[in-house]
Motif scaffolding. Sequence first.
Motif, PDB file in Angstrom:
ATOM      1  N   LEU A 143     -51.759  26.360 -56.749  1.00 40.23           N
ATOM      2  CA  LEU A 143     -50.560  26.458 -57.567  1.00 40.23           C
ATOM      3  C   LEU A 143     -50.907  26.079 -59.008  1.00 40.23           C
ATOM      4  O   LEU A 143     -51.822  25.275 -59.239  1.00 40.23           O
ATOM      5  CB  LEU A 143     -49.471  25.517 -57.042  1.00 40.23           C
ATOM      6  N   PRO A 144     -50.187  26.630 -59.978  1.00 38.07           N
ATOM      7  CA  PRO A 144     -50.401  26.209 -61.366  1.00 38.07           C
ATOM      8  C   PRO A 144     -50.183  24.697 -61.495  1.00 38.07           C
ATOM      9  O   PRO A 144     -49.162  24.174 -61.044  1.00 38.07           O
ATOM     10  CB  PRO A 144     -49.338  27.001 -62.137  1.00 38.07           C
ATOM     11  N   ALA A 145     -51.141  24.009 -62.073  1.00 41.40           N
ATOM     12  CA  ALA A 145     -51.066  22.550 -62.150  1.00 41.40           C
ATOM     13  C   ALA A 145     -49.818  22.069 -62.873  1.00 41.40           C
ATOM     14  O   ALA A 145     -49.245  21.032 -62.515  1.00 41.40           O
ATOM     15  CB  ALA A 145     -52.318  22.004 -62.830  1.00 41.40           C
ATOM     16  N   SER A 146     -49.376  22.813 -63.865  1.00 45.15           N
ATOM     17  CA  SER A 146     -48.225  22.377 -64.658  1.00 45.15           C
ATOM     18  C   SER A 146     -46.915  22.426 -63.887  1.00 45.15           C
ATOM     19  O   SER A 146     -45.907  21.889 -64.343  1.00 45.15           O
ATOM     20  CB  SER A 146     -48.095  23.246 -65.917  1.00 45.15           C
ATOM     21  N   THR A 147     -46.910  23.050 -62.690  1.00 48.59           N
ATOM     22  CA  THR A 147     -45.679  23.184 -61.917  1.00 48.59           C
ATOM     23  C   THR A 147     -45.572  22.189 -60.771  1.00 48.59           C
ATOM     24  O   THR A 147     -44.583  22.202 -60.036  1.00 48.59           O
ATOM     25  CB  THR A 147     -45.556  24.604 -61.326  1.00 48.59           C
ATOM     26  N   THR A 148     -46.575  21.351 -60.593  1.00 50.38           N
ATOM     27  CA  THR A 148     -46.597  20.429 -59.450  1.00 50.38           C
ATOM     28  C   THR A 148     -46.776  18.991 -59.919  1.00 50.38           C
ATOM     29  O   THR A 148     -47.380  18.738 -60.976  1.00 50.38           O
ATOM     30  CB  THR A 148     -47.751  20.765 -58.487  1.00 50.38           C
ATOM     31  N   ALA A 149     -46.273  18.057 -59.120  1.00 54.67           N
ATOM     32  CA  ALA A 149     -46.513  16.646 -59.422  1.00 54.67           C
ATOM     33  C   ALA A 149     -47.999  16.334 -59.326  1.00 54.67           C
ATOM     34  O   ALA A 149     -48.544  15.581 -60.144  1.00 54.67           O
ATOM     35  CB  ALA A 149     -45.709  15.762 -58.466  1.00 54.67           C
ATOM     36  N   LEU A 166     -47.570  28.579 -69.991  1.00 55.40           N
ATOM     37  CA  LEU A 166     -47.128  27.871 -68.792  1.00 55.40           C
ATOM     38  C   LEU A 166     -46.319  28.817 -67.910  1.00 55.40           C
ATOM     39  O   LEU A 166     -45.283  29.320 -68.333  1.00 55.40           O
ATOM     40  CB  LEU A 166     -46.279  26.656 -69.185  1.00 55.40           C
ATOM     41  N   PRO A 167     -46.774  29.052 -66.675  1.00 58.22           N
ATOM     42  CA  PRO A 167     -46.067  29.994 -65.793  1.00 58.22           C
ATOM     43  C   PRO A 167     -44.761  29.413 -65.267  1.00 58.22           C
ATOM     44  O   PRO A 167     -44.607  28.202 -65.146  1.00 58.22           O
ATOM     45  CB  PRO A 167     -47.065  30.222 -64.655  1.00 58.22           C
ATOM     46  N   ARG A 168     -43.823  30.280 -64.963  1.00 54.81           N
ATOM     47  CA  ARG A 168     -42.540  29.877 -64.391  1.00 54.81           C
ATOM     48  C   ARG A 168     -42.492  30.286 -62.920  1.00 54.81           C
ATOM     49  O   ARG A 168     -42.672  31.463 -62.591  1.00 54.81           O
ATOM     50  CB  ARG A 168     -41.374  30.532 -65.141  1.00 54.81           C
ATOM     51  N   LEU A 169     -42.225  29.315 -62.039  1.00 55.50           N
ATOM     52  CA  LEU A 169     -42.087  29.609 -60.615  1.00 55.50           C
ATOM     53  C   LEU A 169     -40.641  29.515 -60.146  1.00 55.50           C
ATOM     54  O   LEU A 169     -40.248  30.199 -59.209  1.00 55.50           O
ATOM     55  CB  LEU A 169     -42.963  28.661 -59.778  1.00 55.50           C
ATOM     56  N   THR A 170     -39.863  28.638 -60.772  1.00 56.57           N
ATOM     57  CA  THR A 170     -38.442  28.517 -60.454  1.00 56.57           C
ATOM     58  C   THR A 170     -37.679  28.323 -61.760  1.00 56.57           C
ATOM     59  O   THR A 170     -38.276  28.155 -62.829  1.00 56.57           O
ATOM     60  CB  THR A 170     -38.142  27.323 -59.526  1.00 56.57           C
ATOM     61  N   GLU A 171     -36.370  28.280 -61.674  1.00 55.27           N
ATOM     62  CA  GLU A 171     -35.548  28.059 -62.868  1.00 55.27           C
ATOM     63  C   GLU A 171     -35.743  26.668 -63.455  1.00 55.27           C
ATOM     64  O   GLU A 171     -35.363  26.408 -64.605  1.00 55.27           O
ATOM     65  CB  GLU A 171     -34.069  28.271 -62.533  1.00 55.27           C
ATOM     66  N   TYR A 172     -36.347  25.760 -62.682  1.00 62.50           N
ATOM     67  CA  TYR A 172     -36.553  24.382 -63.146  1.00 62.50           C
ATOM     68  C   TYR A 172     -37.964  24.131 -63.689  1.00 62.50           C
ATOM     69  O   TYR A 172     -38.261  23.038 -64.161  1.00 62.50           O
ATOM     70  CB  TYR A 172     -36.283  23.400 -62.000  1.00 62.50           C
ATOM     71  N   THR A 173     -38.827  25.130 -63.605  1.00 64.36           N
ATOM     72  CA  THR A 173     -40.199  24.962 -64.072  1.00 64.36           C
ATOM     73  C   THR A 173     -40.250  24.706 -65.577  1.00 64.36           C
ATOM     74  O   THR A 173     -39.556  25.379 -66.345  1.00 64.36           O
ATOM     75  CB  THR A 173     -41.035  26.218 -63.761  1.00 64.36           C
ATOM     76  N   ILE A 174     -41.075  23.752 -65.985  1.00 65.34           N
ATOM     77  CA  ILE A 174     -41.282  23.485 -67.405  1.00 65.34           C
ATOM     78  C   ILE A 174     -42.199  24.561 -67.976  1.00 65.34           C
ATOM     79  O   ILE A 174     -43.331  24.730 -67.522  1.00 65.34           O
ATOM     80  CB  ILE A 174     -41.905  22.096 -67.618  1.00 65.34           C
ATOM     81  N   THR A 175     -41.709  25.287 -68.971  1.00 62.23           N
ATOM     82  CA  THR A 175     -42.517  26.329 -69.606  1.00 62.23           C
ATOM     83  C   THR A 175     -42.705  26.099 -71.102  1.00 62.23           C
ATOM     84  O   THR A 175     -43.431  26.850 -71.753  1.00 62.23           O
ATOM     85  CB  THR A 175     -41.874  27.717 -69.393  1.00 62.23           C
ATOM     86  N   ASP A 176     -42.046  25.069 -71.625  1.00 67.12           N
ATOM     87  CA  ASP A 176     -42.186  24.746 -73.039  1.00 67.12           C
ATOM     88  C   ASP A 176     -43.310  23.713 -73.210  1.00 67.12           C
ATOM     89  O   ASP A 176     -43.256  22.639 -72.594  1.00 67.12           O
ATOM     90  CB  ASP A 176     -40.875  24.177 -73.586  1.00 67.12           C
ATOM     91  N   PRO A 177     -44.342  23.999 -74.015  1.00 68.45           N
ATOM     92  CA  PRO A 177     -45.468  23.073 -74.178  1.00 68.45           C
ATOM     93  C   PRO A 177     -45.050  21.682 -74.653  1.00 68.45           C
ATOM     94  O   PRO A 177     -45.621  20.677 -74.200  1.00 68.45           O
ATOM     95  CB  PRO A 177     -46.353  23.771 -75.221  1.00 68.45           C
ATOM     96  N   ASP A 178     -44.074  21.602 -75.551  1.00 74.47           N
ATOM     97  CA  ASP A 178     -43.631  20.294 -76.037  1.00 74.47           C
ATOM     98  C   ASP A 178     -42.951  19.497 -74.934  1.00 74.47           C
ATOM     99  O   ASP A 178     -43.126  18.277 -74.824  1.00 74.47           O
ATOM    100  CB  ASP A 178     -42.676  20.466 -77.222  1.00 74.47           C
ATOM    101  N   GLU A 179     -42.177  20.178 -74.107  1.00 70.78           N
ATOM    102  CA  GLU A 179     -41.512  19.498 -72.992  1.00 70.78           C
ATOM    103  C   GLU A 179     -42.541  19.000 -71.977  1.00 70.78           C
ATOM    104  O   GLU A 179     -42.419  17.892 -71.445  1.00 70.78           O
ATOM    105  CB  GLU A 179     -40.522  20.446 -72.314  1.00 70.78           C
ATOM    106  N   LEU A 180     -43.566  19.817 -71.716  1.00 73.57           N
ATOM    107  CA  LEU A 180     -44.623  19.376 -70.799  1.00 73.57           C
ATOM    108  C   LEU A 180     -45.385  18.185 -71.378  1.00 73.57           C
ATOM    109  O   LEU A 180     -45.696  17.228 -70.658  1.00 73.57           O
ATOM    110  CB  LEU A 180     -45.592  20.520 -70.515  1.00 73.57           C
ATOM    111  N   ALA A 181     -45.670  18.227 -72.682  1.00 70.75           N
ATOM    112  CA  ALA A 181     -46.380  17.114 -73.323  1.00 70.75           C
ATOM    113  C   ALA A 181     -45.582  15.822 -73.184  1.00 70.75           C
ATOM    114  O   ALA A 181     -46.152  14.744 -72.916  1.00 70.75           O
ATOM    115  CB  ALA A 181     -46.635  17.434 -74.788  1.00 70.75           C
ATOM    116  N   ALA A 182     -44.265  15.894 -73.346  1.00 76.66           N
ATOM    117  CA  ALA A 182     -43.422  14.713 -73.194  1.00 76.66           C
ATOM    118  C   ALA A 182     -43.430  14.222 -71.748  1.00 76.66           C
ATOM    119  O   ALA A 182     -43.464  13.008 -71.484  1.00 76.66           O
ATOM    120  CB  ALA A 182     -41.997  15.040 -73.638  1.00 76.66           C
ATOM    121  N   ASP A 183     -43.407  15.152 -70.808  1.00 74.34           N
ATOM    122  CA  ASP A 183     -43.446  14.801 -69.389  1.00 74.34           C
ATOM    123  C   ASP A 183     -44.761  14.106 -69.045  1.00 74.34           C
ATOM    124  O   ASP A 183     -44.788  13.103 -68.328  1.00 74.34           O
ATOM    125  CB  ASP A 183     -43.273  16.065 -68.545  1.00 74.34           C
TER     126      ASP A 183
END
Length: 256
Positions: A143-149, A166-183
Amino acid sequence: MSKMTAAPETGVRSVKSASRTVELLEFLAFRQARPPRLSEICQALDAPRSSVYALLRTLISLGWVQNDSSDGYSLGIRVLTTGTAYIDSDPYVRVVRPILADLAATLGETFHLGRIDNSQVVYLFTQESHRELRAYSRVGRRLPASTTALGKALLAHRSELIPSTLPRLTEYTITDPDELAADLALTRERGYAREAQENTLGLRCVAFALPYTSPVRDAISCSMPLARWSEEHEANIVETMRSAVMRIVESAPLDQ
């Protein structure tokens, strides 16, 4: 044109036929749900029909590839036995496996061991919950690493592996780089990753990186159905997993 090309990063000359064999097997793995025909394989590998067909027949005779009734090609049973041997021989899997079995029995949820592979996570071991409503993931799944814990626990320490898209797998997937960086910053701060329905609807997950290698490459996670999730339940899982990570690191072989 020479059949041998230089690998600039090592200076070692690569074997074209070996590279094409690996490319073929990886393409068949990618297309496992839709076995490709010969013409599709030739197009994907950008290779002549005659050479691809000869390679396929060789791999079929050795059990690495199989040909179905619709003329589609898929991976053969030798791939499974080789993959199983990889997992069985891995010293870290041997350490983690019984500890995850204990966690699943104690907490009643499903636990996973994953390893980072470029921008993806590969599942090496899964201990399922005994409950009827439970999370599930097969060994070998990618799975794409950015979509899993699991992946986010590792990307928090491996920023060089974060993909540009950043790939999207569901409507809740983080696809914004800034949002992922914050996460990922929050992941580093609290010491574990969280994920809510980002790759599978109806599931939440928490994960810890396993710092027994440098750079870190493995992580463990707990997946739980959304219907059974609560802040209290997650907090209990997190604290139990913290202790498990310490046990794993103390028992793991020295980084080689």
